[in-house]
Design a protein around this motif. Sequence first.
Motif, PDB file in Angstrom:
ATOM      1  N   MET A 177     -39.672   6.857  21.719  1.00  0.00           N
ATOM      2  CA  MET A 177     -41.295   7.097  21.838  1.00  0.00           C
ATOM      3  C   MET A 177     -41.881   6.927  21.190  1.00  0.00           C
ATOM      4  O   MET A 177     -41.512   6.375  19.900  1.00  0.00           O
ATOM      5  N   LYS A 178     -43.355   6.410  21.529  1.00  0.00           N
ATOM      6  CA  LYS A 178     -44.615   5.348  21.213  1.00  0.00           C
ATOM      7  C   LYS A 178     -45.172   6.905  19.673  1.00  0.00           C
ATOM      8  O   LYS A 178     -45.223   7.429  20.391  1.00  0.00           O
ATOM      9  N   GLY A 179     -45.270   5.757  18.629  1.00  0.00           N
ATOM     10  CA  GLY A 179     -46.246   6.634  17.543  1.00  0.00           C
ATOM     11  C   GLY A 179     -47.519   5.536  17.731  1.00  0.00           C
ATOM     12  O   GLY A 179     -48.260   4.892  18.169  1.00  0.00           O
ATOM     13  N   ILE A 180     -47.753   7.231  17.392  1.00  0.00           N
ATOM     14  CA  ILE A 180     -50.263   6.399  16.713  1.00  0.00           C
ATOM     15  C   ILE A 180     -49.892   5.597  15.695  1.00  0.00           C
ATOM     16  O   ILE A 180     -49.269   6.218  14.610  1.00  0.00           O
ATOM     17  N   SER A 181     -50.680   4.514  16.263  1.00  0.00           N
ATOM     18  CA  SER A 181     -50.577   2.918  15.130  1.00  0.00           C
ATOM     19  C   SER A 181     -51.897   3.356  14.114  1.00  0.00           C
ATOM     20  O   SER A 181     -53.059   4.185  14.581  1.00  0.00           O
ATOM     21  N   SER A 182     -52.088   3.236  13.345  1.00  0.00           N
ATOM     22  CA  SER A 182     -53.041   2.976  12.163  1.00  0.00           C
ATOM     23  C   SER A 182     -54.469   2.935  12.427  1.00  0.00           C
ATOM     24  O   SER A 182     -55.672   2.982  12.713  1.00  0.00           O
ATOM     25  N   GLU A 183     -54.374   1.701  13.444  1.00  0.00           N
ATOM     26  CA  GLU A 183     -55.735   1.238  13.078  1.00  0.00           C
ATOM     27  C   GLU A 183     -56.792   1.465  14.680  1.00  0.00           C
ATOM     28  O   GLU A 183     -58.006   1.783  14.369  1.00  0.00           O
ATOM     29  N   ILE A 184     -55.472   2.683  15.368  1.00  0.00           N
ATOM     30  CA  ILE A 184     -56.524   3.564  16.150  1.00  0.00           C
ATOM     31  C   ILE A 184     -57.545   4.431  15.535  1.00  0.00           C
ATOM     32  O   ILE A 184     -58.360   5.130  15.914  1.00  0.00           O
ATOM     33  N   GLY A 185     -57.664   4.315  13.875  1.00  0.00           N
ATOM     34  CA  GLY A 185     -57.986   5.457  13.408  1.00  0.00           C
ATOM     35  C   GLY A 185     -59.091   4.614  12.809  1.00  0.00           C
ATOM     36  O   GLY A 185     -59.924   4.254  11.814  1.00  0.00           O
ATOM     37  N   VAL A 235     -67.094  22.756  21.301  1.00  0.00           N
ATOM     38  CA  VAL A 235     -66.239  23.006  20.447  1.00  0.00           C
ATOM     39  C   VAL A 235     -65.963  21.236  19.727  1.00  0.00           C
ATOM     40  O   VAL A 235     -66.404  20.887  20.889  1.00  0.00           O
ATOM     41  N   ALA A 236     -65.849  21.508  18.422  1.00  0.00           N
ATOM     42  CA  ALA A 236     -66.122  19.854  17.887  1.00  0.00           C
ATOM     43  C   ALA A 236     -64.761  19.892  17.150  1.00  0.00           C
ATOM     44  O   ALA A 236     -64.494  20.799  16.610  1.00  0.00           O
ATOM     45  N   SER A 237     -63.846  18.401  17.835  1.00  0.00           N
ATOM     46  CA  SER A 237     -63.036  18.826  16.376  1.00  0.00           C
ATOM     47  C   SER A 237     -62.639  17.604  15.916  1.00  0.00           C
ATOM     48  O   SER A 237     -62.937  15.885  16.828  1.00  0.00           O
ATOM     49  N   SER A 238     -61.859  17.437  15.010  1.00  0.00           N
ATOM     50  CA  SER A 238     -61.639  16.774  13.513  1.00  0.00           C
ATOM     51  C   SER A 238     -60.152  16.585  14.182  1.00  0.00           C
ATOM     52  O   SER A 238     -59.045  17.390  13.183  1.00  0.00           O
ATOM     53  N   LEU A 239     -59.217  14.886  14.726  1.00  0.00           N
ATOM     54  CA  LEU A 239     -57.806  15.396  14.379  1.00  0.00           C
ATOM     55  C   LEU A 239     -57.797  13.828  12.944  1.00  0.00           C
ATOM     56  O   LEU A 239     -58.486  13.595  13.287  1.00  0.00           O
ATOM     57  N   ILE A 240     -56.355  14.577  12.173  1.00  0.00           N
ATOM     58  CA  ILE A 240     -56.463  13.816  11.633  1.00  0.00           C
ATOM     59  C   ILE A 240     -54.645  13.638  11.634  1.00  0.00           C
ATOM     60  O   ILE A 240     -53.462  14.402  11.661  1.00  0.00           O
ATOM     61  N   ILE A 241     -53.912  12.621  11.673  1.00  0.00           N
ATOM     62  CA  ILE A 241     -52.937  12.392  12.202  1.00  0.00           C
ATOM     63  C   ILE A 241     -52.223  11.190  11.007  1.00  0.00           C
ATOM     64  O   ILE A 241     -52.905  10.452  11.066  1.00  0.00           O
ATOM     65  N   GLN A 242     -50.685  11.436  11.124  1.00  0.00           N
ATOM     66  CA  GLN A 242     -49.431  10.499  10.349  1.00  0.00           C
ATOM     67  C   GLN A 242     -49.237   9.814  10.894  1.00  0.00           C
ATOM     68  O   GLN A 242     -48.530   9.601  12.437  1.00  0.00           O
ATOM     69  N   THR A 243     -49.407   8.556  10.242  1.00  0.00           N
ATOM     70  CA  THR A 243     -49.118   6.803  10.995  1.00  0.00           C
ATOM     71  C   THR A 243     -47.478   7.220  11.879  1.00  0.00           C
ATOM     72  O   THR A 243     -46.681   8.153  11.464  1.00  0.00           O
ATOM     73  N   GLY A 244     -47.649   7.411  12.770  1.00  0.00           N
ATOM     74  CA  GLY A 244     -46.494   7.847  13.602  1.00  0.00           C
ATOM     75  C   GLY A 244     -45.638   8.558  14.243  1.00  0.00           C
ATOM     76  O   GLY A 244     -44.869   9.174  15.042  1.00  0.00           O
ATOM     77  N   ASP A 297     -63.385  13.166  16.354  1.00  0.00           N
ATOM     78  CA  ASP A 297     -63.189  12.361  14.917  1.00  0.00           C
ATOM     79  C   ASP A 297     -61.280  12.483  14.998  1.00  0.00           C
ATOM     80  O   ASP A 297     -60.832  13.615  15.156  1.00  0.00           O
ATOM     81  N   THR A 298     -61.814  10.985  14.783  1.00  0.00           N
ATOM     82  CA  THR A 298     -59.822  10.713  14.714  1.00  0.00           C
ATOM     83  C   THR A 298     -59.900  10.074  13.480  1.00  0.00           C
ATOM     84  O   THR A 298     -60.179   8.626  12.696  1.00  0.00           O
ATOM     85  N   LYS A 299     -58.858  10.524  12.355  1.00  0.00           N
ATOM     86  CA  LYS A 299     -58.473   9.592  11.130  1.00  0.00           C
ATOM     87  C   LYS A 299     -56.770   9.569  11.592  1.00  0.00           C
ATOM     88  O   LYS A 299     -56.113  10.328  11.710  1.00  0.00           O
ATOM     89  N   VAL A 300     -56.430   8.040  10.797  1.00  0.00           N
ATOM     90  CA  VAL A 300     -54.675   7.990  10.758  1.00  0.00           C
ATOM     91  C   VAL A 300     -54.866   7.557   9.272  1.00  0.00           C
ATOM     92  O   VAL A 300     -55.431   7.081   8.667  1.00  0.00           O
ATOM     93  N   VAL A 301     -53.547   8.929   8.834  1.00  0.00           N
ATOM     94  CA  VAL A 301     -53.433   8.485   7.235  1.00  0.00           C
ATOM     95  C   VAL A 301     -51.587   8.555   7.395  1.00  0.00           C
ATOM     96  O   VAL A 301     -50.885   8.307   8.579  1.00  0.00           O
ATOM     97  N   ASP A 302     -51.431   7.873   6.103  1.00  0.00           N
ATOM     98  CA  ASP A 302     -49.672   7.702   5.344  1.00  0.00           C
ATOM     99  C   ASP A 302     -49.134   9.296   5.063  1.00  0.00           C
ATOM    100  O   ASP A 302     -47.963   9.123   5.303  1.00  0.00           O
ATOM    101  N   ASP A 303     -49.951   9.790   5.088  1.00  0.00           N
ATOM    102  CA  ASP A 303     -49.804  10.537   4.355  1.00  0.00           C
ATOM    103  C   ASP A 303     -48.762  11.727   4.567  1.00  0.00           C
ATOM    104  O   ASP A 303     -49.194  12.067   6.363  1.00  0.00           O
ATOM    105  N   PRO A 304     -46.931  12.567   4.835  1.00  0.00           N
ATOM    106  CA  PRO A 304     -46.684  13.026   5.283  1.00  0.00           C
ATOM    107  C   PRO A 304     -47.095  14.137   6.068  1.00  0.00           C
ATOM    108  O   PRO A 304     -46.770  15.287   5.613  1.00  0.00           O
ATOM    109  N   ILE A 305     -47.832  14.479   6.975  1.00  0.00           N
ATOM    110  CA  ILE A 305     -49.010  16.196   7.358  1.00  0.00           C
ATOM    111  C   ILE A 305     -48.213  16.077   8.431  1.00  0.00           C
ATOM    112  O   ILE A 305     -48.941  17.139   9.227  1.00  0.00           O
ATOM    113  N   ASP A 306     -47.789  15.214   9.567  1.00  0.00           N
ATOM    114  CA  ASP A 306     -47.865  15.299  11.036  1.00  0.00           C
ATOM    115  C   ASP A 306     -49.105  15.868  11.813  1.00  0.00           C
ATOM    116  O   ASP A 306     -49.229  14.063  11.880  1.00  0.00           O
TER     117      ASP A 306
END
Lengths: 349, 349
Positions: A1-9, B90-99, B127-136
């Motif tokens: 399954m394709k995962g979200i990459s850090s670049e999109i943020g 609604v305004a939405s802010s996503l914080i997503i774990q890499t992968g 807004d979307t942020k991608v982090v390496d922190d293990p948060i899902d």
Amino acid sequence: MKGISSEIGAGGQPMQRFLREFILTTFKDKKLGGIGLSNLDDSADFGEYVITIDGHTVQPIFFPGGDIGRLAICGTINDLSVMGAEPVAVASSLIIQTGFPEENLRTILESMSKALEEVGASLLCGDTKVVDDPIDIYVTTAGIGRYNQHLEKNLGVVRSYREYPYNFIGDNTLLPGEKIIVTGTIGDHGISLMSLRENLGFETSLRSDVNPLWPVVKSALRVGGVTAMKDVTRGGLSMVLNELAAKSGVNIHIYEEKIPVRREVRAATEMLGLNIYEIACEGKAVIGVLEPFAKQVVRAIRGTKYGGEAEIIGEVVETSGEGHVILKTRVGGETLLDPPMGDPVPRVC
Amino acid sequence: MKGISSEIGAGGQPMQRFLREFILTTFKDKKLGGIGLSNLDDSADFGEYVITIDGHTVQPIFFPGGDIGRLAICGTINDLSVMGAEPVAVASSLIIQTGFPEENLRTILESMSKALEEVGASLLCGDTKVVDDPIDIYVTTAGIGRYNQHLEKNLGVVRSYREYPYNFIGDNTLLPGEKIIVTGTIGDHGISLMSLRENLGFETSLRSDVNPLWPVVKSALRVGGVTAMKDVTRGGLSMVLNELAAKSGVNIHIYEEKIPVRREVRAATEMLGLNIYEIACEGKAVIGVLEPFAKQVVRAIRGTKYGGEAEIIGEVVETSGEGHVILKTRVGGETLLDPPMGDPVPRVC
């Protein structure tokens, strides 16, 4: 399954793709005003107000010139300001790791309060969650900005010269002949964070530029003639110029020698092999202005606390809709300033 | 150095203390309307609008009856609805774990879109942020609600009986003699999450009640006589009743046998030794109504999709300002329903 990459943020091309493929295909674009979801602008408008939201996950959370609290408030104030809206209210959501030092939280909250007071805005509501995930702290802020007399004056001036489609300031609204202003030195925020993380030693002389832009923007609106604005954050100057050009369907010429850059910032980017035009700022905007008002707008901005080094750095040129940014180099050459592909300095905001 | 404890995010007394010690002492309470920061209500108002914000960190992110996307949108819609405001944006802010799996993200975004469409609201910015922190994934949503004809009618009815201080529905506005309604069964959300996490087996028959409350609220406002509202989330029914009582300076009598609880939910709380009154819901509200309108309001709510099991569960009584909630038990006894000290089921929203 394709995962979200850090670049999109990271604020570059991959983020634009993500927005088109995931967000704009999923959500109906039901505008409440002139600027809505599909505009992908800094804020969206409803009635006499605009709204914006941003999550902040900067690491480290304390850095020279600011902290995650000041960053969150200024980021939100700036997204409202570049719409020409007066920042009036912020809603804040804190997600805090269990055990996070109370003292640090107090410092962050005080930074938020001070930044709000700088522009006369207030915290209107908030939410706090505590998690065991190792995150330190994330701060998400939504902001409300209001139509105001300065914006009204500016739109009056602009409409006496050309048509203008919105009641706030857009980012797809540049026309050939207009001048491009940057409100100060670029790259300070990204490089000061990088220097701190990598122990480069620049952090003694270099501070983040994390500042609220409303006084700068207000001074420009008071003169009049502002046709487009964006604040410079992830993706740096290059991202902002490319968005303005592509969305407006114009080309932009930028004169390299006019772009204000601090000596230490330039030295650091050269040492690290980074592209200065892709480094994040947190207190700078790019402003499109009608040619007859450009010099007066720059003078007005220079009279404000955070606008002392504002410069006219380029102009919008005739085009058949390419949307390119052409950098005129010091030595008389021309090079295409492409939008960034990723983030040279991650976790800056 | 003292660290932040998980209890402050749990919606009980420790959170109230945190809000007073950290937030209200740091930020100026500059109201833009009648209900501002210091009211600690579900939303705050400005002009003809209200705003709210909430961070969502629920685990697991998919659960019977919903996912973090539906939870975020419904949570926000409900905080607007209990102000009597029509949810519009609604305004939405996503914080997503890499992968994080793209497929899961798509499911979450579609849930958000569907929940918005249920009430005719739209996503206005994000807004979307991608982090390496293990948060899902964390989803923070801010919402804008609008003054509307149903609210106007309701306030007209209320003001023909008593004074009312706000243009929206407050939570410190109960008066003796008014009836207390709950819009359906309590505890479904918290227990369905708990059952899933602990593999109790109830998840086959029990689903979260995560639903948008606007149609329920609208039906009540149309009848008129609504004087106070809160949605039931962290801290459960007990928290909401205690807040309403304390902030209004009244006592509330609640009749235990009137409170709607699903059989499986009651069984699970008994098996786990949990207090049913402290378990989170995500699609229920407590409504204070003028006595002459209470039965008609309940009938109206029962006619809506998510209000079939609404009940009058109690009333506001004369008091000298104690702010207590007194539970009248099935066997004819009386017991004080204290506000919860922490969260019996953590990470529910």
